[in-house]
Scaffold this motif. Structure first.
Motif, mmCIF file in Angstrom:
data_model
loop_
_atom_site.group_PDB
_atom_site.id
_atom_site.type_symbol
_atom_site.label_atom_id
_atom_site.label_comp_id
_atom_site.label_asym_id
_atom_site.label_seq_id
_atom_site.Cartn_x
_atom_site.Cartn_y
_atom_site.Cartn_z
ATOM 1 N N ASP A 209 52.490 61.052 118.297
ATOM 2 C CA ASP A 209 53.265 60.217 119.216
ATOM 3 C C ASP A 209 53.747 58.990 118.450
ATOM 4 N N VAL A 210 55.058 58.800 118.367
ATOM 5 C CA VAL A 210 55.641 57.691 117.613
ATOM 6 C C VAL A 210 56.101 56.607 118.576
ATOM 7 N N GLN A 211 55.713 55.360 118.297
ATOM 8 C CA GLN A 211 56.065 54.263 119.190
ATOM 9 C C GLN A 211 56.630 53.087 118.393
ATOM 10 N N LEU A 212 57.668 52.455 118.955
ATOM 11 C CA LEU A 212 58.251 51.248 118.371
ATOM 12 C C LEU A 212 57.474 50.051 118.911
ATOM 13 N N SER A 213 56.603 49.485 118.089
ATOM 14 C CA SER A 213 55.738 48.401 118.560
ATOM 15 C C SER A 213 55.118 47.677 117.377
ATOM 16 N N SER A 214 54.896 46.393 117.550
ATOM 17 C CA SER A 214 54.056 45.656 116.608
ATOM 18 C C SER A 214 52.600 45.964 116.939
ATOM 19 N N LEU A 215 51.734 45.753 115.977
ATOM 20 C CA LEU A 215 50.307 45.934 116.241
ATOM 21 C C LEU A 215 49.831 44.918 117.272
ATOM 22 N N GLN A 216 50.356 43.709 117.198
ATOM 23 C CA GLN A 216 49.919 42.646 118.096
ATOM 24 C C GLN A 216 50.223 42.956 119.557
ATOM 25 N N ASN A 217 51.273 43.719 119.818
ATOM 26 C CA ASN A 217 51.669 44.043 121.189
ATOM 27 C C ASN A 217 51.354 45.481 121.579
ATOM 28 N N ILE B 108 41.587 54.625 112.204
ATOM 29 C CA ILE B 108 42.807 53.825 112.055
ATOM 30 C C ILE B 108 43.142 53.776 110.573
ATOM 31 N N VAL B 109 44.414 54.012 110.252
ATOM 32 C CA VAL B 109 44.852 53.988 108.857
ATOM 33 C C VAL B 109 46.019 53.018 108.718
ATOM 34 N N CYS B 110 46.131 52.410 107.537
ATOM 35 C CA CYS B 110 47.215 51.450 107.323
ATOM 36 C C CYS B 110 47.476 51.269 105.836
ATOM 37 N N ASN B 111 48.752 51.344 105.471
ATOM 38 C CA ASN B 111 49.219 50.916 104.148
ATOM 39 C C ASN B 111 49.928 49.588 104.400
ATOM 40 N N PRO B 112 49.182 48.483 104.369
ATOM 41 C CA PRO B 112 49.708 47.223 104.917
ATOM 42 C C PRO B 112 50.652 46.498 103.980
ATOM 43 N N PRO B 113 51.504 45.624 104.542
ATOM 44 C CA PRO B 113 52.246 44.690 103.688
ATOM 45 C C PRO B 113 51.248 43.755 103.021
ATOM 46 N N GLN C 286 64.818 44.272 105.805
ATOM 47 C CA GLN C 286 63.975 45.388 106.204
ATOM 48 C C GLN C 286 62.864 45.607 105.175
ATOM 49 N N ARG C 287 63.216 45.524 103.902
ATOM 50 C CA ARG C 287 62.221 45.683 102.835
ATOM 51 C C ARG C 287 61.239 44.513 102.835
ATOM 52 N N ASN C 288 61.728 43.315 103.081
ATOM 53 C CA ASN C 288 60.833 42.163 103.168
ATOM 54 C C ASN C 288 59.790 42.354 104.264
ATOM 55 N N MET C 289 60.225 42.861 105.420
ATOM 56 C CA MET C 289 59.307 43.077 106.537
ATOM 57 C C MET C 289 58.225 44.082 106.173
ATOM 58 N N ALA C 290 58.610 45.114 105.433
ATOM 59 C CA ALA C 290 57.665 46.164 105.071
ATOM 60 C C ALA C 290 56.678 45.717 103.998
ATOM 61 N N ARG C 291 57.074 44.753 103.155
ATOM 62 C CA ARG C 291 56.272 44.392 101.994
ATOM 63 C C ARG C 291 55.514 43.076 102.135
ATOM 64 N N HIS C 292 56.008 42.157 102.980
ATOM 65 C CA HIS C 292 55.409 40.827 103.082
ATOM 66 C C HIS C 292 54.593 40.693 104.370
ATOM 67 N N THR C 293 53.621 39.785 104.338
ATOM 68 C CA THR C 293 52.665 39.664 105.438
ATOM 69 C C THR C 293 53.143 38.764 106.574
ATOM 70 N N ASP C 294 54.410 38.379 106.582
ATOM 71 C CA ASP C 294 54.912 37.460 107.607
ATOM 72 C C ASP C 294 54.681 37.983 109.019
ATOM 73 N N THR C 295 54.921 39.280 109.230
ATOM 74 C CA THR C 295 54.794 39.851 110.573
ATOM 75 C C THR C 295 53.424 40.472 110.826
ATOM 76 N N SER D 41 44.575 38.635 108.545
ATOM 77 C CA SER D 41 43.753 38.196 109.670
ATOM 78 C C SER D 41 44.141 38.923 110.953
ATOM 79 N N ASP D 42 45.448 38.990 111.223
ATOM 80 C CA ASP D 42 45.922 39.730 112.400
ATOM 81 C C ASP D 42 45.543 41.196 112.315
ATOM 82 N N LEU D 43 45.677 41.765 111.121
ATOM 83 C CA LEU D 43 45.364 43.186 110.947
ATOM 84 C C LEU D 43 43.929 43.480 111.357
#
Length: 224
Positions: A89-97, A106-111, A123-132, A136-138
């Motif tokens: 099941d694919v969902q458009l969502s941030s982890l926070q929401n 739970i698996v993650c290849n995090p920024p 788009q690449r910045n979002m995928a690679r940097h921890t701004d979003t 700590s949030d993770l």
């Protein structure tokens, strides 16, 4: 990997809409991570990790989330064309929401870039940097979504291991498995595969060399 697709034995990953293409980190995590009945893939990107987990764990139900519209659409396409579409099941969502019942894996290849200069590709910045998604949030939201006896698996570069250690302890996680990944036997590990749990247990430490027999054995069911 400049191709717009990457072929595995049981599925194909199209990646033209994603800033981050199929790479060694994601494939390593997909072939190594602990599974479960309910699996969450955080920041699914192309969907490669979610589909690898679906192939490895045939009884699992997987939820793949991403904050980026392009990644969401790409994963939707890749899942729909795979043999595992009824279980992912694919969902458009941030982890926070993201709110749902708990997961046992739970698996993650995090920024992981924190203070590095950004490029022009947002788009690449979002995928690679921890701004979003900060570390700590993770850990904060993984703790909210993980069952007490579940496992959180991730892949990180050596340069952020101290930050990951700090946040994991701060949020009450225990390291239960670590695999140091080397490109050659003589070089220091550049990547670490790690599994955490909220339940204390003895930690296992192993090593993996890219291209070794152990590496090929781990991924033999995926590579053509």
């Amino acid at each position: 990997m400049s191709n717009t697709y990457f072929s595995f034995k049981q599925f194909t990953i199209h990646q033209e809409q994603c800033a981050m293409k199929v790479g060694t980190d994601g494939v390593l995590l997909g072939g190594w991570a602990t599974g479960g009945q309910r699996i969450l893939d955080i920041g699914c990107g192309t969907g490669v990790i979610a589909l690898m987990m679906a192939q490895r764990f045939s009884e699992s139900q997987i939820v793949a989330i991403d904050i980026d519209e392009g990644a969401y659409q790409q994963t939707m396409t890749n899942v729909a064309e795979s043999p595992f579409s009824d279980r992912v099941d694919v969902q458009l969502s941030s982890l926070q929401n993201f709110f749902t019942e708990s997961f046992d894996s739970i698996v993650c290849n995090p920024p992981f870039f924190t203070n590095d200069l950004k490029g022009p590709d947002q788009q690449r910045n979002m995928a690679r940097h921890t701004d979003t998604l900060s570390f700590s949030d993770l850990f904060d939201h993984v703790k909210r979504l993980l069952l007490p006896d579940g496992f959180f698996s991730l892949v990180v570069p050596e340069s952020v291991c101290n930050e990951i250690d700090f946040e994991s302890v701060l949020h009450g996680f225990y390291l239960v498995e670590e695999c140091a990944v080397r490109t050659t036997p003589r070089k220091a590990p550049k990547r670490y595969l790690r599994a955490y749990s909220l339940t204390p247990q003895p930690a296992q430490h192993t090593e993996l060399i890219i291209g070794s027999d152990a590496y090929k054995k781990m991924l033999k069911d995926f590579y053509l």
